[in-house]
Design a protein around this motif. Structure first.
Motif, short mmCIF file in Angstrom:
data_model
loop_
_atom_site.label_atom_id
_atom_site.label_comp_id
_atom_site.label_asym_id
_atom_site.label_seq_id
_atom_site.Cartn_x
_atom_site.Cartn_y
_atom_site.Cartn_z
N THR A 274 -49.58 0.25 49.47
CA THR A 274 -48.19 -0.13 49.68
C THR A 274 -47.21 0.99 49.33
OG1 THR A 274 -48.73 -2.44 49.18
CG2 THR A 274 -46.41 -1.82 49.06
N TRP A 275 -47.46 1.73 48.26
CA TRP A 275 -46.43 2.59 47.71
C TRP A 275 -46.67 4.09 47.84
CZ3 TRP A 275 -42.15 0.23 47.33
CH2 TRP A 275 -42.09 -1.09 46.92
N VAL A 276 -47.86 4.55 48.22
CA VAL A 276 -48.08 5.99 48.36
C VAL A 276 -47.07 6.65 49.29
CG1 VAL A 276 -49.64 7.67 49.43
CG2 VAL A 276 -50.46 6.24 47.58
N PRO A 277 -46.81 6.08 50.49
CA PRO A 277 -45.80 6.74 51.34
C PRO A 277 -44.44 6.87 50.67
CG PRO A 277 -47.07 5.15 52.62
CD PRO A 277 -47.43 4.93 51.18
N SER A 278 -44.02 5.86 49.92
CA SER A 278 -42.74 5.92 49.22
C SER A 278 -42.76 6.98 48.13
CB SER A 278 -42.40 4.56 48.62
OG SER A 278 -42.24 3.58 49.62
N ILE A 279 -43.87 7.09 47.40
CA ILE A 279 -43.99 8.11 46.36
C ILE A 279 -43.82 9.51 46.96
CG2 ILE A 279 -45.60 9.17 44.71
CD1 ILE A 279 -46.81 6.38 44.28
N LEU A 280 -44.47 9.74 48.08
CA LEU A 280 -44.40 11.06 48.71
C LEU A 280 -43.03 11.32 49.32
CD1 LEU A 280 -47.92 11.13 50.43
CD2 LEU A 280 -47.24 12.14 48.26
N GLN A 281 -42.44 10.30 49.95
CA GLN A 281 -41.12 10.49 50.55
C GLN A 281 -40.06 10.74 49.49
OE1 GLN A 281 -40.12 7.68 53.87
NE2 GLN A 281 -42.24 7.00 53.61
N ASP A 282 -40.16 10.07 48.35
CA ASP A 282 -39.19 10.29 47.28
C ASP A 282 -39.26 11.70 46.71
OD1 ASP A 282 -38.32 7.75 47.63
OD2 ASP A 282 -39.16 6.93 45.77
N ASP A 283 -40.38 12.38 46.95
CA ASP A 283 -40.53 13.76 46.49
C ASP A 283 -40.23 14.77 47.60
OD1 ASP A 283 -41.17 15.29 44.09
OD2 ASP A 283 -42.91 16.05 45.19
N GLY A 284 -39.68 14.28 48.72
CA GLY A 284 -39.23 15.18 49.77
C GLY A 284 -40.07 15.26 51.02
N MET A 285 -41.17 14.53 51.09
CA MET A 285 -42.03 14.57 52.28
C MET A 285 -41.46 13.65 53.35
SD MET A 285 -46.16 13.92 52.55
CE MET A 285 -46.53 15.32 51.49
N ASP A 286 -41.55 14.07 54.61
CA ASP A 286 -41.04 13.22 55.69
C ASP A 286 -41.96 12.03 55.90
OD1 ASP A 286 -42.89 13.79 58.30
OD2 ASP A 286 -42.66 15.63 57.11
N ALA A 287 -41.42 10.99 56.56
CA ALA A 287 -42.13 9.72 56.70
C ALA A 287 -43.44 9.87 57.47
CB ALA A 287 -41.23 8.69 57.37
N THR A 288 -43.43 10.67 58.53
CA THR A 288 -44.63 10.84 59.35
C THR A 288 -45.76 11.47 58.54
OG1 THR A 288 -43.31 11.06 61.35
CG2 THR A 288 -45.58 11.87 61.44
N SER A 289 -45.43 12.53 57.80
CA SER A 289 -46.45 13.20 56.98
C SER A 289 -46.95 12.30 55.86
CB SER A 289 -45.87 14.49 56.38
OG SER A 289 -45.49 15.39 57.40
N ALA A 290 -46.04 11.51 55.28
CA ALA A 290 -46.45 10.60 54.20
C ALA A 290 -47.41 9.54 54.72
CB ALA A 290 -45.22 9.94 53.58
N GLY A 291 -47.12 9.02 55.92
CA GLY A 291 -48.03 8.04 56.52
C GLY A 291 -49.38 8.64 56.83
N TRP A 292 -49.38 9.89 57.31
CA TRP A 292 -50.65 10.56 57.61
C TRP A 292 -51.48 10.77 56.34
CZ3 TRP A 292 -54.86 11.82 59.73
CH2 TRP A 292 -55.59 12.94 59.31
N MET A 293 -50.83 11.12 55.23
CA MET A 293 -51.58 11.36 54.01
C MET A 293 -52.28 10.09 53.54
SD MET A 293 -51.26 14.52 53.65
CE MET A 293 -52.44 14.43 52.32
N LEU A 294 -51.63 8.94 53.72
CA LEU A 294 -52.28 7.68 53.35
C LEU A 294 -53.48 7.42 54.25
CD1 LEU A 294 -52.33 5.09 51.68
CD2 LEU A 294 -50.76 4.07 53.35
N SER A 295 -53.33 7.68 55.55
CA SER A 295 -54.46 7.51 56.47
C SER A 295 -55.59 8.48 56.15
CB SER A 295 -53.99 7.71 57.92
OG SER A 295 -53.04 6.74 58.28
#
Length: 440
Positions: A274-295
């Motif tokens: 649930t929260w990994v994308p939000s953790i990464l985005q709050d540190d400056g990562m764009d939404a697409t990259s954050a979603g890919w990192m979770l995948s």
């Protein structure tokens, strides 16, 4: 393939079951019947393929929602809290509906019920095509109920039909869970342009794997509960005389440990999902990259889930695989707390390895710590029923702590502290003893 070389009957001297080894004829006959499901290689291949395809579907209906959650909110005007119910409801349903599975299995038969779960799953996914909000949530509940029943039945089915290959089959089953989740989370968004940008149609596409699994499972639908009752250890039939009911396991240390391990690792998994994308985005990562990192984290998870059961059979002391999974996950939490957008591939690799090993071990211990299929069904119900009810609080609690503290370090620290309990539960669950061994 000789059936007398494949299936072990708990509490029976193996010498009595070898050809010419003596022993009661009823025991030898029971052994032959228990091995019937794996006697013919072609039938075993179809059965095994069907089980893996069912496992593949047991995360798809939930994982497909995340990539289009923003589209769902925009289309229906939902708040973030209401929209989050689409991912929270199924996890809670995993626990709630697990407790009704044993009764359904006794009435319908384990193999028929597995087929019905695929039918119900496909129906729930298709129901979300309807334009009403009520249909969206009704379909979500139906999906959660179908997956809950499948979750409970799969370890018991593997114990019954592949008792001679439980490590391999549990590894493949755990891998199928990760593959299904990875496919759904990685392909749902790319499917959107092909279906005219309609999120309902993109979600409905995932009914196809459920229908495919049902078609492959058709030969197993002819296996009736009455036929299964010829051997008292099978979960299809009613409880055999003298067998302890599931409530007897509520005080069994091994059953409690397996349940705690399932709940704790599931809490961490769904909190991160649930929260990994939000953790990464709050540190400056764009939404697409954050979603890919979770995948991406699913790929090392697949490898860990596939090989961990086989390694756990050989490693000594037996708690070492549990320790490895906890250490890998703790390192991932530390990296995400200190430098989430730096070295993210390292943190996601560690997280995938730790979570893949943990889910594989928790599912495999359900089978290994049960002396027969009857107990496997009970342990599976207890572990996944209580475990998923506990896990459902993970994403909500982590979000609440984040809101209270304004950052992610404290929520990750709390998850890290829970890993100590996960290690303790796993160490007890790893002991080579059966639940309710005294009753045998």
């Amino acid at each position: 393939m000789s059936t007398t070389e494949q299936i072990d009957i708990p509490g029976t001297d193996p010498a009595m079951l070898r050809p010419g080894g003596g022993g009661p004829a009823g025991v030898r006959g029971s052994r032959r019947r228990a091995g019937a499901a794996v006697r013919r290689p072609a039938a075993a291949a179809v059965l095994g393929t069907g089980l893996i395809l069912i496992g593949l579907n047991l995360r798809i209906g939930v994982a497909a929602v995340g990539p289009v959650l923003a589209d769902i909110r925009a289309s229906l005007g939902l708040s973030a809290s209401v929209a989050s119910l689409l991912t929270t409801i199924p996890v809670v349903a995993f626990g709630v509906f697990a407790f009704g599975t044993p009764g359904l299995s006794r009435r319908i038969g384990m193999h028929r019920l597995l087929g019905l779960t695929m039918l119900a799953l496909a129906a729930g996914i298709v129901l979300r095509l309807h334009s009403s909000l009520a249909a969206l949530f009704a379909g979500t509940i139906l999906i959660g109920a179908a997956i809950a029943i499948g979750n409970v039945l799969m370890p018991a089915a593997i114990k019954q039909d592949f008792a001679h290959r439980t490590g391999l089959m549990m590894g493949l089953y755990s891998t199928a869970l990760f593959v299904g989740a990875a496919l759904a989370s990685g392909l749902t968004a790319p499917i959107l342009p092909a279906v005219g940008g309609q999120w309902r149609a993109a979600l409905a596409v995932w009914a196809i794997p459920a229908v495919l699994a049902l078609l492959v499972w058709i030969p197993q639908l002819r296996r009736t509960p009455e036929r299964a009752r010829t051997t008292p250890t099978l979960a299809d039939g009613p409880d055999a005389p003298g067998e302890p009911p599931m409530r007897a396991l509520l005080t069994d240390p091994t059953a409690i440990a397996v349940t705690a391990l399932m709940g704790l690792q599931s809490m961490g998994y769904y909190a991160m999902l649930t929260w990994v994308p939000s953790i990464l985005q709050d540190d400056g990562m764009d939404a697409t990259s954050a979603g890919w990192m979770l995948s991406y984290s699913a790929f090392p998870g697949i490898a860990a889930a596939l090989f961990t059961p086989a390694l756990a059979r050989r490693m000594r002391p037996a708690w070492l695989p549990v320790l490895a999974s906890v250490v890998l996950t703790a390192l991932a939490y530390t990296g995400l707390a200190c430098a989430p957008a730096t070295g993210t591939y390292v943190w996601m690799t560690l997280l995938g390895l730790g979570q893949g090993a943990a889910i594989s071990l928790s599912l495999t211990y359900i089978v290994w710590r049960s002396p027969d299929t009857h107990h496997t069904g009970h342990v599976s119900t207890m572990a996944q029923g209580f475990g998923y009810l506990f896990a459902g609080a993970g994403p909500l609690a982590m979000g609440a702590v984040h809101t209270a503290t304004g950052g992610w370090a404290v929520p990750l620290l709390v998850l890290g502290l829970l890993l100590a309990l996960q290690l303790a539960a796993g160490a007890i669950a790893s002991r080579d003893v059966h639940v309710r061994a005294r009753s045998r």
